[in-house]
Design a protein around this motif. Structure first.
Motif, PDB file in Angstrom:
ATOM      1  N   LYS A 191       0.844  -1.192   0.000  1.00  0.00           N
ATOM      2  CA  LYS A 191       0.000   0.000   0.000  1.00  0.00           C
ATOM      3  C   LYS A 191       0.881   1.244   0.000  1.00  0.00           C
ATOM      4  O   LYS A 191       1.950   1.254   0.615  1.00  0.00           O
ATOM      5  CB  LYS A 191      -0.909   0.018   1.227  1.00  0.00           C
ATOM      6  CG  LYS A 191      -1.915  -1.113   1.296  1.00  0.00           C
ATOM      7  CD  LYS A 191      -2.755  -0.996   2.557  1.00  0.00           C
ATOM      8  CE  LYS A 191      -3.767  -2.123   2.676  1.00  0.00           C
ATOM      9  NZ  LYS A 191      -4.578  -2.008   3.917  1.00  0.00           N
ATOM     10  N   LYS A 192       0.407   2.284  -0.682  1.00  0.00           N
ATOM     11  CA  LYS A 192       1.199   3.500  -0.792  1.00  0.00           C
ATOM     12  C   LYS A 192       0.359   4.733  -0.454  1.00  0.00           C
ATOM     13  O   LYS A 192      -0.826   4.794  -0.755  1.00  0.00           O
ATOM     14  CB  LYS A 192       1.750   3.660  -2.211  1.00  0.00           C
ATOM     15  CG  LYS A 192       2.745   2.593  -2.635  1.00  0.00           C
ATOM     16  CD  LYS A 192       3.250   2.880  -4.041  1.00  0.00           C
ATOM     17  CE  LYS A 192       4.251   1.824  -4.485  1.00  0.00           C
ATOM     18  NZ  LYS A 192       4.765   2.100  -5.859  1.00  0.00           N
ATOM     19  N   LEU A 193       1.020   5.698   0.140  1.00  0.00           N
ATOM     20  CA  LEU A 193       0.447   7.022   0.347  1.00  0.00           C
ATOM     21  C   LEU A 193       1.415   8.045  -0.223  1.00  0.00           C
ATOM     22  O   LEU A 193       2.633   7.926  -0.038  1.00  0.00           O
ATOM     23  CB  LEU A 193       0.247   7.320   1.842  1.00  0.00           C
ATOM     24  CG  LEU A 193      -0.922   6.688   2.579  1.00  0.00           C
ATOM     25  CD1 LEU A 193      -0.843   7.065   4.053  1.00  0.00           C
ATOM     26  CD2 LEU A 193      -2.255   7.117   1.993  1.00  0.00           C
ATOM     27  N   LYS A 194       0.885   9.029  -0.897  1.00  0.00           N
ATOM     28  CA  LYS A 194       1.712  10.122  -1.395  1.00  0.00           C
ATOM     29  C   LYS A 194       1.256  11.425  -0.749  1.00  0.00           C
ATOM     30  O   LYS A 194       0.151  11.511  -0.193  1.00  0.00           O
ATOM     31  CB  LYS A 194       1.630  10.224  -2.914  1.00  0.00           C
ATOM     32  CG  LYS A 194       0.249  10.555  -3.464  1.00  0.00           C
ATOM     33  CD  LYS A 194       0.266  10.587  -4.980  1.00  0.00           C
ATOM     34  CE  LYS A 194      -1.091  10.996  -5.543  1.00  0.00           C
ATOM     35  NZ  LYS A 194      -2.174  10.077  -5.142  1.00  0.00           N
TER      36      LYS A 194
ATOM     37  N   ASP B 107      -2.560  12.893  -0.159  1.00  0.00           N
ATOM     38  CA  ASP B 107      -3.632  11.909  -0.017  1.00  0.00           C
ATOM     39  C   ASP B 107      -4.407  12.174   1.275  1.00  0.00           C
ATOM     40  O   ASP B 107      -3.840  12.606   2.284  1.00  0.00           O
ATOM     41  CB  ASP B 107      -3.069  10.490   0.022  1.00  0.00           C
ATOM     42  CG  ASP B 107      -2.728   9.957  -1.361  1.00  0.00           C
ATOM     43  OD1 ASP B 107      -3.190  10.545  -2.353  1.00  0.00           O
ATOM     44  OD2 ASP B 107      -2.005   8.943  -1.440  1.00  0.00           O
TER      45      ASP B 107
ATOM     46  N   THR C 240     -12.055   9.257   1.920  1.00  0.00           N
ATOM     47  CA  THR C 240     -10.616   9.208   1.638  1.00  0.00           C
ATOM     48  C   THR C 240     -10.299   9.201   0.151  1.00  0.00           C
ATOM     49  O   THR C 240      -9.142   9.017  -0.238  1.00  0.00           O
ATOM     50  CB  THR C 240      -9.984   7.965   2.298  1.00  0.00           C
ATOM     51  OG1 THR C 240     -10.658   6.789   1.826  1.00  0.00           O
ATOM     52  CG2 THR C 240     -10.103   8.048   3.811  1.00  0.00           C
ATOM     53  N   ASP C 241     -11.297   9.398  -0.693  1.00  0.00           N
ATOM     54  CA  ASP C 241     -11.093   9.499  -2.148  1.00  0.00           C
ATOM     55  C   ASP C 241     -10.365   8.303  -2.730  1.00  0.00           C
ATOM     56  O   ASP C 241      -9.538   8.439  -3.650  1.00  0.00           O
ATOM     57  CB  ASP C 241     -10.329  10.789  -2.495  1.00  0.00           C
ATOM     58  CG  ASP C 241     -11.158  12.041  -2.245  1.00  0.00           C
ATOM     59  OD1 ASP C 241     -12.382  11.910  -2.066  1.00  0.00           O
ATOM     60  OD2 ASP C 241     -10.569  13.137  -2.213  1.00  0.00           O
TER      61      ASP C 241
ATOM     62  N   ALA D 261      -8.038   6.454  -1.478  1.00  0.00           N
ATOM     63  CA  ALA D 261      -6.731   6.138  -0.895  1.00  0.00           C
ATOM     64  C   ALA D 261      -6.921   5.093   0.205  1.00  0.00           C
ATOM     65  O   ALA D 261      -7.993   4.993   0.802  1.00  0.00           O
ATOM     66  CB  ALA D 261      -6.088   7.396  -0.310  1.00  0.00           C
TER      67      ALA D 261
END
Length: 295
Positions: free
Chosen positions: A160-163, A166, A200-201, A203
């Motif tokens: 899982k990734k967060l930029k 987000d 959270t759109d 994400a």
């Protein structure tokens, strides 16, 4: 509105001394036409638009208090108590439970206690913190408080990734005088994940927290079994900050007093206070940390 303030304090379980003090204060404000016009006008403005300029509303309350000799801290707290009546109506219109309203409004009581302990006044010296509850962006869900914010960093774990930017769920830890144990934390995270699931759109659902409680050096102070250590372990640390020399940040939250310039003045009436005081007297500095984890 005076009757509402009294009923609010009764429902929330305010201390008897606080009730007596704040009751006298709101009666003084409403007994004076000029003070009442300012104060009631601020309440009306909030009810017309929950995104009003809260700084201006607070200033009106403080001016009203000044006219009749009510301390600014007390006048500001009373203002938000009055706002809570309309807020409850908005919760019900949106299908948000009275339980969440009660827990969220309990923050007024927590801050009341802190103000009395630190400043000796029944009121709030951090009223600038309250608007998030009243513009329907921050909510108390169980033991913790939450709101949607933009992530400030980069994070990847288990695919899982967060930029940066987000949407993530920001965590606040109110001082409720109840344990911050794993069961209550997990319950709060579960409630928040469900409450904010559609916000959270797309994400991954992630929690972030920026707090003095996440300062990595605290591990040197706290025993392994402490609830604060358990809270720290919930998060992967992104970064931390050390306070400058002579800066003690949020230590008023722990010691219930403003820094006097002498560390020896800090009380030692709990194991946590003794540990932090020794840490500081040994020449160490306080700080904060910013952490994240995927739900």
């Amino acid at each position: 509105m005076i009757e509402y303030v009294l009923s609010f304090m009764d429902e929330l379980g305010f201390d008897k001394e606080a009730v007596e003090s704040l009751s006298a204060d709101i009666e003084k404000i409403y007994a004076n036409e000029d003070a009442k016009a300012l104060f009631a006008g601020a309440v009306d403005d909030y009810e017309k638009d929950i995104h009003s300029n809260y700084t201006e509303l607070r200033e009106a309350a403080k001016r009203a208090g000044e006219i009749v000799g009510v301390h600014a801290y007390s006048a500001e707290l009373l203002l938000f108590i009055c706002f809570s009546k309309h807020l409850r109506e908005l919760y019900r219109l949106r299908g948000i439970s009275d339980r969440i309203w009660f827990d969220s409004m309990s923050d007024l009581k927590w801050k009341l206690w802190e103000c009395k302990a630190v400043k000796g006044i029944w009121g709030s010296f951090v009223a600038g913190w309250f608007p998030g509850f009243f513009n329907l962006t921050r909510f108390a869900l169980g033991r913790l408080q939450f709101e949607i914010v933009a992530f400030d960093g980069e994070y990847e774990k288990n695919g899982k990734k967060l930029k940066k930017g987000d949407k993530v769920i920001n965590v606040h830890i109110p001082r409720t005088l109840t344990p911050l144990d794993k069961e209550s934390r997990d319950d709060a995270y579960a409630q928040a994940a469900e409450f904010f699931r559609d916000m959270t759109d797309g994400a991954p659902i992630a929690f972030v927290c920026s707090s003095w409680l996440l300062y990595p050096e605290a591990e040197k102070i706290l025993p392994a079994h402490s609830n604060i250590r358990g809270f720290m372990a919930d998060y992967d640390m992104i970064r931390s900050k050390v306070n400058g020399e002579g800066e003690y940040g949020d230590m008023w939250r722990l010691f219930d007093m403003d820094f006097t310039g002498d560390l020896n003045d800090y009380p030692e009436d709990s194991s946590l206070r003794r540990a932090y005081k020794k840490f500081l007297l040994d020449g160490n500095r306080t700080g904060s940390g910013y952490g994240v984890f995927f739900y």
